[in-house]
Design a protein around this motif. Structure first.
Motif, PDB file in Angstrom:
ATOM      1  N   ALA A  35      52.087 -22.724   1.590  1.00  0.00           N
ATOM      2  CA  ALA A  35      51.904 -21.975   2.836  1.00  0.00           C
ATOM      3  C   ALA A  35      53.221 -21.501   3.427  1.00  0.00           C
ATOM      4  N   TRP A  87      55.032 -27.491  10.203  1.00  0.00           N
ATOM      5  CA  TRP A  87      53.707 -27.157  10.746  1.00  0.00           C
ATOM      6  C   TRP A  87      53.642 -27.436  12.248  1.00  0.00           C
ATOM      7  N   LYS A 129      56.217 -27.298   6.035  1.00  0.00           N
ATOM      8  CA  LYS A 129      55.568 -26.026   5.687  1.00  0.00           C
ATOM      9  C   LYS A 129      56.615 -25.197   4.946  1.00  0.00           C
ATOM     10  N   GLN A 186      48.585 -19.444   2.303  1.00  0.00           N
ATOM     11  CA  GLN A 186      47.902 -20.556   2.961  1.00  0.00           C
ATOM     12  C   GLN A 186      46.448 -20.647   2.508  1.00  0.00           C
ATOM     13  N   THR A 245      42.718 -21.667   2.608  1.00  0.00           N
ATOM     14  CA  THR A 245      41.774 -21.880   3.707  1.00  0.00           C
ATOM     15  C   THR A 245      40.505 -22.604   3.287  1.00  0.00           C
ATOM     16  N   PHE A 270      42.722 -17.988  -0.122  1.00  0.00           N
ATOM     17  CA  PHE A 270      44.003 -18.168   0.557  1.00  0.00           C
ATOM     18  C   PHE A 270      44.412 -16.864   1.228  1.00  0.00           C
ATOM     19  N   GLY A 322      46.708 -31.855   5.798  1.00  0.00           N
ATOM     20  CA  GLY A 322      46.235 -30.629   5.170  1.00  0.00           C
ATOM     21  C   GLY A 322      45.093 -30.832   4.202  1.00  0.00           C
ATOM     22  N   ASN A 342      42.699 -21.555  10.982  1.00  0.00           N
ATOM     23  CA  ASN A 342      43.956 -21.415  11.717  1.00  0.00           C
ATOM     24  C   ASN A 342      44.051 -22.358  12.907  1.00  0.00           C
TER      25      ASN A 342
END
Length: 625
Positions: A90, A114, A141, A278, A280, A296, A319, A482
């Motif tokens: 990410a 993050w 991150k 990132q 998802t 992603f 995560g 998000n």
């Protein structure tokens, strides 16, 4: 590249760390950072990993997260030349500031982080001295993950930790079975350690003591002897004792897992690394319950990539459960609250564990022997680092010594200590603005408790609770990927945690009282937190109040995707790290620990990546040498 351009590139990054990039190193001018950058490029034989622009529609393996475990998994799986591997990260790449060991704190609360926060407690209070009653939880991150943000401390945990995992039905995870994976990674640069049976050379991960330390580090070891402990390699046969810190550094610079495991293999044609990607959701066939690939986001666009063999989640203890729950894998009632179709009803996000301690336990000395910003962030110090790869800038985040000690609550054998000390010859006043930014400490608390020490020589011990009984949760706030999840650590909900940590604090006071430290007239700083003034110093009530105020974590979240046998109703993955109820999906990171290890978690997480890689190879018919 010109000197001006080199300095400018670092200054641009510094702007993300500090309102004024010219103050990031105190008295060290920006042109010195430029010199550092030029030296770094000229002497580092390993160029940075390639950020692939064109991602193929499918790969054999898709690894999610390029951190302490994910970088290892991607590197090791790509050793099989006819397998294709995609690593999705990410964040971006590490850089020259993150490489400087003594500046580890500056990468926190930056674009590398993050920047998670705990949810304010509703019952048992903690983090009361922090803004909003919330503790900051930095998580990497960036390629290399939290191994780019941490203090580089190399600790493996205790033999009994892993034997307990195995005794609870996790076949293959005893100490004798995981030790070879610690050794496989390691390239130890201290000869007196490397020649023992508990260390090795030739691995990707460089481990060594910092080449520089203050005089107080020797006092710390002497104090341990006075208290009846041995000075020893606590990563060796016995853990209990005092030691100089071992760290993941190479040529005076940080050795993250990206530097260790990805840079040497950057040109492998079967390994693609996609940064700023990132993930998802894991896409799962609802009929076959097989993972097919992942969604992603990259360049503000949603993408899909197919995994022909497996998806491996290495997104960390926050995560990985977050992605699993968004994908329909987790507690049924909780997922239904967010209208997420349930594909596997298992306890994802439960069992959250973290090492916790009392922050700001400060001692005052009379001699000018501590690590202060004005003394050590100078031109001479910078040039020593640039030209010789030595000096104060090689300090492991300021942590010069470690100890593992037994309180009266520890097992009688004395071989499974319940408190760890992180010794640092500095305190919050070494760089108050940055420390307050990292911790979130309220200005009112700093001004009352620590500002009076502005010109004092101080050192600190962080007493850390090694095996907390209090556990928490990671929970969804929203089905929107998000939106960060709720982090509810439930610190101090178990009374024994308070009792053990209180005893650990008193052992720390005894360290200060030894002859070794009394040569410097060491004494504890006794100004109480504003909310604790009603209690007398060194009473049980005083220490409980203090730890509920300056609740300090060094960011070791684990265990939210618990590994266990099928008979364990709380387990999320089996002993081969396969997710229960879903095929072609594994988790390989700190979240799989059934119980948190007794020590810093980075080295064990790297070990998990190593062992996971071999298990995946075995399960797909590849012979392991």
């Amino acid at each position: 590249m010109s000197l001006l351009m080199a300095a400018g590139s670092v200054a641009n990054f510094a702007a993300g760390l500090s309102a004024n990039p010219f103050t990031i190193l105190g008295l060290v001018p920006v042109f010195a950072i430029g010199l550092l950058y030029m030296n770094y490029v000229s002497v580092d034989p390993e160029a940075h990993p390639i950020n692939v622009m064109k991602i193929q529609p499918a790969y054999d393996f898709v690894v999610v997260g390029g951190g302490s475990a994910g970088a290892v998994v991607a590197s090791r799986l790509s050793e099989v030349s006819n397998w294709t591997v995609l690593l999705l990260e990410a964040g971006g790449d590490e850089n020259e500031i993150s490489d400087i060991p003594s500046l580890s704190g500056y990468t926190q609360m930056s674009q590398f982080d993050w920047m998670y926060k705990t949810t304010p407690p509703s019952d048992s209070p903690y983090c009361l001295a922090m803004l909003g009653d919330q503790c900051n939880w930095p998580r990497g991150k960036v390629l290399g993950g939290s191994s780019v943000l941490n203090a580089m401390i190399y600790v493996r945990g205790n033999r009994h930790d892993y034997d307990r995992w195995a005794e609870q039905g996790n076949e293959g995870w005893s100490y004798d079975e995981v030790l070879p994976y610690f050794l496989k990674s390691e390239d130890n640069r201290n000869p007196y350690l490397a020649r023992t049976a508990y260390h090795s050379t030739g691995g990707y991960l460089t481990v060594q003591e910092s080449p520089w330390r203050t005089p107080l580090s020797i006092a710390f070891l002497q104090a341990g002897r006075e208290l009846g402990y041995k000075v020893r390699d606590c990563n060796g046969k016995h853990q209990t004792g005092f030691m100089l810190s071992q760290g993941t550094i190479r040529r005076g610079s940080r050795c993250s897992t990206a530097k260790a495991f990805l840079r040497p293999v950057r040109t492998r044609r079967n390994l693609h690394i996609a940064m700023f990607s990132q993930v998802t959701k894991v896409i799962i066939d609802p009929k076959t319950k097989m993972a097919k690939g992942v969604n992603f986001v990259r360049d503000n666009r949603l993408h899909y990539v197919r995994a022909k063999r497996e998806v491996i989640l290495s997104a960390g203890a926050i995560g990985s459960p977050h992605i699993l729950m968004l994908s329909g894998i987790g507690p049924k009632e909780h997922l239904e609250e967010h209208n997420i179709p349930v594909l596997s009803d298992i306890k994802v996000g439960h069992n959250l564990q973290d090492h916790i301690g009392l922050g700001g336990l400060t001692f005052i000395v009379d001699d000018p022997v501590t690590f202060t910003k004005t003394r050590y962030q100078t031109m001479a110090v910078a040039m020593e680092y640039i030209l010789k790869e030595k000096g104060p800038m090689t300090s492991l985040g300021g942590v010069e010594g470690l100890a593992f000690v037994n309180t009266k609550y520890a097992p009688e054998s004395g071989s499974w200590p319940d408190i760890q000390f992180h010794f640092a010859p500095s305190s919050i006043n070494s760089d108050p603005d940055q420390v307050r930014k990292i911790t979130g400490l309220r200005d009112s608390v700093y001004n009352t408790v620590y500002k009076p020490l502005k010109n004092a020589e101080t050192w600190t011990i962080l007493p850390l609770l090694l095996r907390p009984r209090s556990t928490g949760w990671i929970r969804l706030r929203s089905r929107d990927p998000n939106v960060y999840p709720d982090i509810i650590p439930n610190y101090f909900t178990h009374v024994k945690d308070i009792q053990v940590l209180t005893e650990g604090i008193r052992i720390a006071l005894n360290v200060s009282a030894t002859k070794a430290f009394q040569r410097f007239r060491s004494r504890p700083h006794m100004i109480p937190f504003p909310g604790c003034r009603q209690y007398a110093f060194d009473t049980d009530e005083y220490w409980e109040c203090s730890m509920r105020h300056f609740t300090f974590t060094i960011y070791h979240p684990t265990s939210t995707c618990k590994m266990g046998p099928s008979t364990d109703p709380d387990s999320v993955v089996d002993p081969r790290l396969r997710v229960y109820g879903v095929g072609k999906l594994r988790v390989a990171d700190a979240s799989i620990m059934p119980h948190i290890v007794s020590g810093n978690t980075n080295a064990p997480t790297i070990m998990i990546g190593e062992k996971a890689s071999d298990m995946i190879k075995e399960d797909w018919g590849v012979l392991i040498s």
